[in-house]
Design a protein around this motif. Structure first.
Motif, PDB file in Angstrom:
ATOM      1  N   UNK A 345       0.863  -1.186   0.000  1.00 28.99           N
ATOM      2  CA  UNK A 345       0.000   0.000   0.000  1.00 28.99           C
ATOM      3  C   UNK A 345       0.895   1.230   0.000  1.00 28.99           C
ATOM      4  N   UNK A 346       0.757   2.041  -1.050  1.00 27.64           N
ATOM      5  CA  UNK A 346       1.590   3.241  -1.203  1.00 27.64           C
ATOM      6  C   UNK A 346       0.758   4.512  -1.112  1.00 27.64           C
ATOM      7  N   UNK A 347       1.393   5.581  -0.650  1.00 27.54           N
ATOM      8  CA  UNK A 347       0.810   6.913  -0.730  1.00 27.54           C
ATOM      9  C   UNK A 347       1.127   7.454  -2.114  1.00 27.54           C
ATOM     10  N   UNK A 348       0.204   7.261  -3.025  1.00 26.34           N
ATOM     11  CA  UNK A 348       0.403   7.688  -4.403  1.00 26.34           C
ATOM     12  C   UNK A 348      -0.954   7.852  -5.068  1.00 26.34           C
ATOM     13  N   UNK A 349      -0.959   8.525  -6.213  1.00 23.51           N
ATOM     14  CA  UNK A 349      -2.206   8.797  -6.917  1.00 23.51           C
ATOM     15  C   UNK A 349      -2.202   8.076  -8.256  1.00 23.51           C
ATOM     16  N   UNK A 384       8.089  13.793   1.523  1.00 24.96           N
ATOM     17  CA  UNK A 384       8.727  13.547   0.228  1.00 24.96           C
ATOM     18  C   UNK A 384      10.151  13.035   0.388  1.00 24.96           C
ATOM     19  N   UNK A 385      10.611  12.845   1.618  1.00 24.78           N
ATOM     20  CA  UNK A 385      12.004  12.468   1.833  1.00 24.78           C
ATOM     21  C   UNK A 385      12.266  10.983   1.634  1.00 24.78           C
ATOM     22  N   UNK A 386      11.230  10.148   1.823  1.00 23.29           N
ATOM     23  CA  UNK A 386      11.451   8.708   1.827  1.00 23.29           C
ATOM     24  C   UNK A 386      10.435   7.994   0.943  1.00 23.29           C
ATOM     25  N   UNK A 387      10.637   6.692   0.803  1.00 23.08           N
ATOM     26  CA  UNK A 387       9.726   5.871   0.028  1.00 23.08           C
ATOM     27  C   UNK A 387       8.302   6.016   0.572  1.00 23.08           C
ATOM     28  N   UNK A 388       7.283   6.105  -0.309  1.00 21.44           N
ATOM     29  CA  UNK A 388       5.918   6.385   0.159  1.00 21.44           C
ATOM     30  C   UNK A 388       5.125   5.159   0.603  1.00 21.44           C
ATOM     31  N   UNK A 389       5.817   4.049   0.955  1.00 17.19           N
ATOM     32  CA  UNK A 389       5.072   2.878   1.396  1.00 17.19           C
ATOM     33  C   UNK A 389       4.399   3.138   2.740  1.00 17.19           C
TER      34      UNK A 389
END
Length: 657
Positions: A345-349, A384-389
């Motif tokens: 599950x990622x924080x992404x659109x 925004x610094x790290x992987x969006x998992x």
């Protein structure tokens, strides 16, 4: 060889893997030490460890990648060992050497294994000498671009260009002809240099319609080398794994034995220690044929599916091997039970090309009937610094079909409010006919397509409208009368109406109804947007005033009149890595103006129309989503309207998300 049991282990990582390692350390009775950057001061892993040490500012290069800072934290807390997790310093041979020099055990393989397998070019040649099959290709070291083009003709297109150092698909580019090969080399070199400090590249034949199969190996210092079966990691986007499962539906028992032997041979060739993964490409049309890709000398993100089907704790095995103990099992005693699937599950659109999303998690709830390794909790910040998992959701069942059905239900039960996620996209994959039938290749995700963002139904909007009016009624100042959102008018006896902005530009209205959608979970974020989870779907709706609705309508009219917007804006927060134009250049509609990089992803920003460009940024600049990067002015003699006020579509200040 004797053994020395640890008492304190420092976890040189963050997020879900740090929490997962700490969980095992606690069960083993070992003291755990967390490290954190300024951005992670309130992160869950910091509180869950027995001790925590700040190691620097938010940038990973100044904190999690700072060897001296990590070792200083280990010394200050009397750590016997360091567990690096994955990513960051987990495959850094300099870090392993520094740990040894300071008398601290590195919970990972030996330095020779890190050095050989950390270089894809060297690793490929090394395992080939041990009889492990490899993909045809060549090393770009010492070659000019013209030399590379000549060698490419010998190997044959299509080709995959990838950095020799690093992993996770970062910097990989596909080339199908001479022009795209030159472009791929330039891009891959730039990313490799910035990300790994090493711009060496490897070019390999691209296996069309491949399956990505990896084998989990574990080895000790007493000659024990075994494999724990394979994982199917074919469902990928841009070389990033999305859903993994074990075992693979494409691998029969004879092939499984051959894969396992090859993986163990690769591990033996470098005198491997601990847990590692050997990755192979398998032809979708000829699953009995496989080629070595690389060896990941660390724990993998997808290790839980192997744990679920074997009943083993891979972190515990890593710790025990690092202490000098022999493996507690032989190849013959490894048992596989059922099937397991993991979704990231990622924080992404997904609707915006899977661009990373940032913001605060206003509500988090893990699914009730699945294993969940989560990086967040309610109140966590996705930066925004790290992987969006955000989390990994893992299901285990007696059969593959049941494991996939359980995964779909678990994803529907996962609540993440406050940031965009890929949950709806994951559920689409979990119900796809080809996926359920096991007809997989690495291009499947691109063919599946992206579901449209879930739009709130009428009942959910009525519930949100009630929540918004109740919030206003508590005394929160909402500005003058014309800024109200309920449609109030002097002498108006009709029930109030709340106006919402959906998907950034769609205006809808709803009348409050407090008893509507009682099963909806609601949360409001800092910029006023309401989020809702209902029946396995997640919605967002932002209340707006009537004045702002009018501003939006007028802006759309002006945009149509002038044939398109004049600003080229950042599609995501990140760093400007390249500016491709100079002030005053004439550009065509669609020309690439700027490239922005964040979270392992480069995103080109193109000209919104033809005209003369004026850049607003330089390479190295940090930008937020929506920041103006360049302006393209008309050259047809017509008057250009002034630029719009910066901000969200409703005219409110941009939240920097």
């Amino acid at each position: 060889m004797g053994s020395t049991d640890f008492s304190t282990v420092l976890v040189a990582n963050r997020g879900e893997i740090a929490r997962r390692v700490i969980r095992t350390l606690r069960r083993l009775g070992l003291r755990s030490v967390a490290v954190y950057s300024d951005a992670d001061a309130s992160a869950p892993h910091v509180r869950e460890a027995d001790a925590a040490v700040r190691i620097g500012p938010a940038a990973a290069s100044d904190s999690y990648l700072d060897i001296d800072a990590v070792l200083d934290a280990a010394r200050r807390t009397d750590a016997d060992a360091v567990h690096p997790g994955y990513g960051f310093l987990s495959e850094n041979v300099a870090f392993a050497r520094a740990c040894r020099a300071h008398g601290i055990a590195f919970i990972g393989p030996g330095e020779d294994a890190l050095e050989i397998m950390g270089d894809k070019i060297r690793a490929k040649a090394h395992v080939a000498a041990s009889g492990v099959p490899t993909v045809p290709g060549f090393d770009l070291t010492g070659l000019t671009d013209d030399d590379a083009v000549a060698r490419a003709r010998e190997v044959g297109y299509p080709l995959l260009v990838k950095p020799s150092a690093g992993g996770g698909g970062k910097g990989m580019r596909v080339a199908r002809d001479e022009v795209s090969l030159r472009e791929a080399i330039a891009s891959a070199r730039r990313i490799a240099r910035a990300s790994f400090g090493d711009d060496a590249l490897l070019v390999e034949r691209l296996i069309e319609r491949p399956r990505h199969i990896e084998v989990q190996v574990v080895a000790d210092a007493h000659g024990g080398v075994i494999h724990l079966g394979e994982r199917e990691c074919t469902l990928q986007r841009r070389h990033q794994k999305v859903i993994e499962e074990a075992p693979s539906p494409a691998v029969d028992e004879p092939t499984r034995q051959r894969l396992g032997r090859s993986a163990c041979d690769a591990a033996r060739s470098v005198d491997y220690r601990g847990a590692g993964t050997v990755e192979f490409l398998v032809s979708a049309d000829r699953p009995e044929e496989f080629f070595f890709i690389e060896m990941n000398t660390r724990l993998q993100v997808e290790h839980p599916v192997t744990e679920e089907i074997t009943g083993l704790d891979l972190v515990e095995l890593q710790v025990r091997v690092a202490e000098g103990h022999p493996l507690p099992m032989t190849q013959g005693s490894v048992c596989v039970d059922g099937h397991a699937v993991e979704a990231r599950v990622y924080a992404e659109s997904p609707a915006r090309g899977f661009l990373p999303a940032t913001g605060d998690v206003t509500r988090w709830r893990a699914p009730r009937d699945a294993r969940t390794d989560a990086a967040v909790e309610t109140g966590s910040t996705i930066s925004a610094h790290y992987d969006p998992m955000i989390a990994k959701v893992i299901t285990h069942a007696p059969t593959r079909a049941q494991a996939w059905r359980d995964l779909d239900r678990a994803l529907a039960d996962t609540v993440v409010l406050g940031v965009d996620t890929n949950l709806a996209f994951l559920r689409r994959l979990a119900r796809d006919e080809d996926v359920l039938a096991g007809r997989l290749d690495t291009g499947l995700i691109e063919r599946v397509g992206v579901p449209a963002p879930d739009r709130p139904d009428e009942e959910t909007l009525e519930r949100i409208a009630s929540a918004e009016l109740a919030r206003q009624a508590t005394g929160v100042r909402v500005g003058p009368l014309w800024g109200r959102m309920d449609g109030w008018r002097l002498g108006d006896a009709e029930p109030p109406v709340v106006t919402f902005l959906i998907d950034g530009d769609s205006v809808v209205r709803a009348r409050p109804k407090p008893d509507a959608a009682p099963d909806a979970e609601l949360a409001r974020d800092v910029d006023g947007t309401w989020w809702a989870h209902r029946a396995g779907r997640i919605f967002s709706a932002r209340p707006v005033s009537r004045r702002r609705v009018g501003d939006l309508a007028r802006r759309d009219t002006r945009a149509d009149a002038r044939g398109g917007a004049r600003e080229a804006v950042a599609p995501m927060p990140g760093t400007v890595v390249a500016v491709h134009v100079a002030d005053g250049d004439l550009v065509e509609d669609g020309d690439v103006l700027v490239t922005v990089e964040a979270m392992k992803m480069e995103q080109p920003v193109t000209a919104p129309r033809s005209g003369r460009v004026r850049s607003s940024v330089a390479a190295g600049d940090q930008v937020r989503r929506g920041d103006v990067l360049a302006v393209v002015a008309s050259v047809d003699g017509g008057a250009d309207p002034p630029p719009e006020n910066e901000g969200e579509p409703d005219g409110s200040p941009r939240p920097g998300r």
